[in-house]
Every structure is written in C-alpha cells, then in structure tokens.
Design a protein around this motif. Structure first.
Motif, PDB file in Angstrom:
ATOM      1  N   TRP A   1     -82.871 -13.928  26.591  1.00 55.85           N
ATOM      2  CA  TRP A   1     -84.256 -13.774  26.186  1.00 55.85           C
ATOM      3  C   TRP A   1     -85.022 -13.215  27.378  1.00 55.85           C
ATOM      4  N   LEU A   2     -85.830 -12.189  27.142  1.00 57.48           N
ATOM      5  CA  LEU A   2     -86.559 -11.514  28.206  1.00 57.48           C
ATOM      6  C   LEU A   2     -88.020 -11.946  28.179  1.00 57.48           C
ATOM      7  N   VAL A   3     -88.528 -12.362  29.325  1.00 56.44           N
ATOM      8  CA  VAL A   3     -89.882 -12.892  29.413  1.00 56.44           C
ATOM      9  C   VAL A   3     -90.601 -12.248  30.597  1.00 56.44           C
ATOM     10  N   THR A   4     -91.932 -12.375  30.585  1.00 58.71           N
ATOM     11  CA  THR A   4     -92.728 -11.911  31.726  1.00 58.71           C
ATOM     12  C   THR A   4     -94.076 -12.597  31.691  1.00 58.71           C
ATOM     13  N   ASP A   5     -94.852 -12.391  32.744  1.00 61.18           N
ATOM     14  CA  ASP A   5     -96.234 -12.866  32.800  1.00 61.18           C
ATOM     15  C   ASP A   5     -97.135 -11.682  32.477  1.00 61.18           C
ATOM     16  N   TYR A   6     -97.699 -11.670  31.268  1.00 62.08           N
ATOM     17  CA  TYR A   6     -98.556 -10.570  30.829  1.00 62.08           C
ATOM     18  C   TYR A   6     -99.967 -10.741  31.392  1.00 62.08           C
ATOM     19  N   ALA A   7    -100.611  -9.620  31.656  1.00 62.94           N
ATOM     20  CA  ALA A   7    -102.006  -9.611  32.075  1.00 62.94           C
ATOM     21  C   ALA A   7    -102.832  -8.853  31.031  1.00 62.94           C
ATOM     22  N   ALA A   8    -104.131  -9.115  31.000  1.00 62.27           N
ATOM     23  CA  ALA A   8    -105.013  -8.382  30.088  1.00 62.27           C
ATOM     24  C   ALA A   8    -104.885  -6.890  30.359  1.00 62.27           C
ATOM     25  N   GLY A   9    -104.614  -6.118  29.317  1.00 62.29           N
ATOM     26  CA  GLY A   9    -104.388  -4.685  29.446  1.00 62.29           C
ATOM     27  C   GLY A   9    -102.937  -4.290  29.280  1.00 62.29           C
ATOM     28  N   ASP A  10    -102.017  -5.245  29.427  1.00 61.80           N
ATOM     29  CA  ASP A  10    -100.595  -4.976  29.197  1.00 61.80           C
ATOM     30  C   ASP A  10    -100.324  -4.875  27.694  1.00 61.80           C
ATOM     31  N   VAL A  11     -99.318  -4.099  27.326  1.00 60.29           N
ATOM     32  CA  VAL A  11     -98.865  -4.020  25.936  1.00 60.29           C
ATOM     33  C   VAL A  11     -97.349  -3.881  25.922  1.00 60.29           C
ATOM     34  N   VAL A  12     -96.770  -4.182  24.767  1.00 60.39           N
ATOM     35  CA  VAL A  12     -95.360  -3.897  24.523  1.00 60.39           C
ATOM     36  C   VAL A  12     -95.251  -3.130  23.203  1.00 60.39           C
ATOM     37  N   VAL A  13     -94.591  -1.987  23.255  1.00 59.27           N
ATOM     38  CA  VAL A  13     -94.241  -1.219  22.052  1.00 59.27           C
ATOM     39  C   VAL A  13     -92.801  -1.568  21.730  1.00 59.27           C
ATOM     40  N   HIS A  14     -92.513  -1.911  20.465  1.00 56.78           N
ATOM     41  CA  HIS A  14     -91.119  -2.199  20.137  1.00 56.78           C
ATOM     42  C   HIS A  14     -90.728  -1.638  18.778  1.00 56.78           C
ATOM     43  N   SER A  15     -89.441  -1.421  18.637  1.00 57.05           N
ATOM     44  CA  SER A  15     -88.895  -0.868  17.403  1.00 57.05           C
ATOM     45  C   SER A  15     -88.899  -1.928  16.313  1.00 57.05           C
ATOM     46  N   ALA A  16     -88.635  -1.492  15.093  1.00 62.44           N
ATOM     47  CA  ALA A  16     -88.607  -2.417  13.961  1.00 62.44           C
ATOM     48  C   ALA A  16     -87.321  -3.227  13.918  1.00 62.44           C
ATOM     49  N   HIS A  17     -86.394  -2.976  14.854  1.00 64.39           N
ATOM     50  CA  HIS A  17     -85.072  -3.604  14.792  1.00 64.39           C
ATOM     51  C   HIS A  17     -84.823  -4.662  15.851  1.00 64.39           C
ATOM     52  N   ILE A  18     -85.617  -4.707  16.912  1.00 65.43           N
ATOM     53  CA  ILE A  18     -85.331  -5.662  17.977  1.00 65.43           C
ATOM     54  C   ILE A  18     -85.836  -7.060  17.604  1.00 65.43           C
ATOM     55  N   ILE A  19     -85.021  -8.070  17.885  1.00 65.61           N
ATOM     56  CA  ILE A  19     -85.384  -9.449  17.584  1.00 65.61           C
ATOM     57  C   ILE A  19     -86.326  -9.969  18.667  1.00 65.61           C
ATOM     58  N   HIS A  20     -87.394 -10.599  18.231  1.00 63.05           N
ATOM     59  CA  HIS A  20     -88.364 -11.144  19.168  1.00 63.05           C
ATOM     60  C   HIS A  20     -88.959 -12.424  18.595  1.00 63.05           C
ATOM     61  N   ALA A  21     -89.642 -13.176  19.440  1.00 63.62           N
ATOM     62  CA  ALA A  21     -90.231 -14.455  19.060  1.00 63.62           C
ATOM     63  C   ALA A  21     -91.331 -14.779  20.060  1.00 63.62           C
ATOM     64  N   ALA A  22     -92.024 -15.873  19.843  1.00 67.39           N
ATOM     65  CA  ALA A  22     -93.067 -16.305  20.772  1.00 67.39           C
ATOM     66  C   ALA A  22     -92.674 -17.624  21.419  1.00 67.39           C
ATOM     67  N   LEU A  23     -93.116 -17.797  22.642  1.00 69.28           N
ATOM     68  CA  LEU A  23     -92.956 -19.062  23.337  1.00 69.28           C
ATOM     69  C   LEU A  23     -94.098 -20.000  22.972  1.00 69.28           C
ATOM     70  N   ASP A  24     -93.888 -21.287  23.210  1.00 64.11           N
ATOM     71  CA  ASP A  24     -94.952 -22.268  23.025  1.00 64.11           C
ATOM     72  C   ASP A  24     -95.968 -22.145  24.159  1.00 64.11           C
ATOM     73  N   ASN A  25     -97.191 -22.527  23.859  1.00 60.71           N
ATOM     74  CA  ASN A  25     -98.237 -22.588  24.873  1.00 60.71           C
ATOM     75  C   ASN A  25     -98.138 -23.950  25.565  1.00 60.71           C
ATOM     76  N   VAL A  26     -97.566 -23.956  26.777  1.00 62.46           N
ATOM     77  CA  VAL A  26     -97.453 -25.190  27.559  1.00 62.46           C
ATOM     78  C   VAL A  26     -98.321 -25.107  28.809  1.00 62.46           C
ATOM     79  N   ASP A  27     -99.315 -24.223  28.780  1.00 58.02           N
ATOM     80  CA  ASP A  27    -100.221 -24.023  29.908  1.00 58.02           C
ATOM     81  C   ASP A  27    -101.077 -25.275  30.120  1.00 58.02           C
ATOM     82  N   GLY A  28    -101.128 -25.745  31.344  1.00 60.02           N
ATOM     83  CA  GLY A  28    -101.875 -26.961  31.634  1.00 60.02           C
ATOM     84  C   GLY A  28    -103.350 -26.758  31.855  1.00 60.02           C
TER      85      GLY A  28
END
Length: 283
Positions: A223-250
């Motif tokens: 699983w590939l992750v990063t720390d996104y900043a405001a202004g970042d985007v990801v373009v992805h194809s209709a075939h790649i599997i993706h998901a979201a992480l939980d918000n565990v920010d304190g």
C-alpha cells in the motif's frame, strides 16, 4: 499506527511504501506522464493546484456545516475542527446535497483552469467532466467497517461508459497520512486489467474488501501512502485499487476530500454519472 476501517496496516517495507511524486522534469512532458500512468496507474502531482483555492473551498464547506454538530458554531468552524458532538444527520444531508454540492463554489473548484485545461492537454482533446462528484469528510477517531472508503477500483462503478475515464482526487486541506488520505495498492491496475480482459466483471458494483492488510498479502504488494498538502492531487486510472485510511489525527482536524472525473468528450459517457451526486442516487 495506520488503520483503515479499523484494520491495522502492515508497515513492513514489503507491505507499505511511499507514493512517488512525478519528477519536476516530467511535469510538462505529456509522453512521460502517459508512460508513468500506464506503468504505475497513478500520477501524484504535489502543488498542482493553488493552495489558496483549495483552502477557500475547505472554509466554505465547514462554514456551511455550522449547526450540524460536525464543527463548532463559532469562528473555529471554517478550519474544520471536529466539534465532538452528536451529528444532526438530516440537517447535515440538507447542507451537503442542497447547498454545497450544487454550489457555485464547488463548480468553480472542479473546473479550475489548472484542472480543466490540464486534462484537455493530457488527453489531447475536448474533455467532459462528470456531474456526479463526491465530497467526503472523516471525523478523527472514527473507525470500523464503513467509516473509510474500502478497497475498490473505479471502473466497477462506471460500467456504462469508457474505461479511459481518469479520476482526480483532491485533498481539501493538508492531509498527512494520520488524517486519512488515499492509499493505492501498488501495481494492482495490471491484475485488474487482466481480469477485466477475461470478462470477470463485478456486478453489481461493490467494493473489494475493507481488509487492506489481507488484500496486500493476496496481491503480494505494498500500500502506497504519503503526507498530502493543500494543492496536491492524484490522477489515477479506472483500474488501480485504492482505499482511504482512517483519521487518527490527534489534533481534532477533520479530513476533507473530493474526487472528480474527466474523460475525452467523444468517448462513451456513463449516463448515470451526469446528475449531481446524492447519497440516494443508487450508485
């Protein structure tokens, strides 16, 4: 500790890795971008959008949520700090689907020249933006099945149009991995493409699983992750599997994002995605 729907991600190097940004010397090279998109299934473009535009919309969204219990009813609301109160779900749905989704502010964000013109350049044609565009927020501390977007690939939900549709995921504000950003299963688009070619279609449309660690084992992938900043985007194809992480920010900060879809105007268009998004639209 990173989790998704309560499942703890395996952080060994063979199961978790970094999302790779497009190098600066390739950002203006259309052929290089297509090579990378076909190879990796995604294009991670840090700083692609003006951060001010993104943060303006974030403030608009959470200001509109005053009174719902999601954010405080005072001047802290635009920052998107969780109020920690019980949600008035009927009011929240009205604010979201009757005020925010059809708003001029949301339309402006989705059609920024830096988005529309860039897709026209990448696709080398007139482009079409699907009207069904999804906005998601996640409260810190939410976990368990159904709280984060489960593993899926977009084509499952776009069966009536072209498979050459491209999705744009926009974190609306800074989104370090602990705040619940999007994660991609490395190389999964190649397996999905093979299965699609063999006619193994998922019907009805459904997510694959909430168990991201088990899916990584099945694919023997990271699983590939990063720390996104405001202004970042990801373009992805209709075939790649993706998901979201939980918000565990304190810090108590809400995660907010939107995903929109562009394609060539002359390609088949999924008619079901040409109405504004609503949670009762059956998709």
């Amino acid at each position: 500790m990173l989790t998704s729907n309560g499942y703890v991600l395996d952080e060994r190097p063979e199961r978790l890795g970094p999302l790779e940004p497009v190098p600066a010397d390739e950002r203006q090279d259309r052929d290089a971008l297509w090579h990378r998109l076909r190879r990796d299934g995604y294009l991670y473009l840090p700083g692609h959008l003006p951060a001010r535009e993104v943060l303006d919309f974030r403030r608009f969204y959470f200001s509109a949520m005053r009174g719902t219990g999601l954010v405080p009813d005072d001047d802290r609301a635009p920052a998107g700090i969780d109020a920690g109160e019980e949600i008035d779900r009927a009011l929240l749905r009205r604010r979201l689907f009757e005020e925010i989704v059809p708003s001029a502010q949301y339309e402006r964000l989705c059609t920024l020249p830096r988005i529309r013109n860039w897709f026209a350049w990448l696709l080398g044609d007139r482009v079409h933006l699907h009207r069904r565009r999804i906005i998601r927020h996640t409260r810190p501390g939410e976990s368990g099945i159904g709280t984060a977007t489960q593993a899926h690939y977009d084509l499952v939900y776009l069966r009536e149009g072209t498979d050459r549709v491209l999705s744009l995921w926009i974190p609306l504000g800074d989104c370090p991995r602990q705040r619940g950003g999007l994660t991609y299963l490395e190389g999964s688009h190649r397996r999905v493409l093979r299965e699609e070619a063999q006619g193994r279609l998922r019907r009805p449309a459904a997510s694959i699983t909430a168990d991201l660690p088990a899916l990584a084992e099945e694919h023997d992938a990271r699983w590939l992750v990063t720390d996104y900043a405001a202004g970042d985007v990801v373009v992805h194809s209709a075939h790649i599997i993706h998901a979201a992480l939980d918000n565990v920010d304190g810090t108590g900060t809400l995660r907010l994002s939107t995903d929109i879809r562009y394609q060539r105007a002359g390609d088949p268009i999924d008619w079901r995605w040409q109405n504004l998004w609503h949670d009762a639209d059956g998709l």
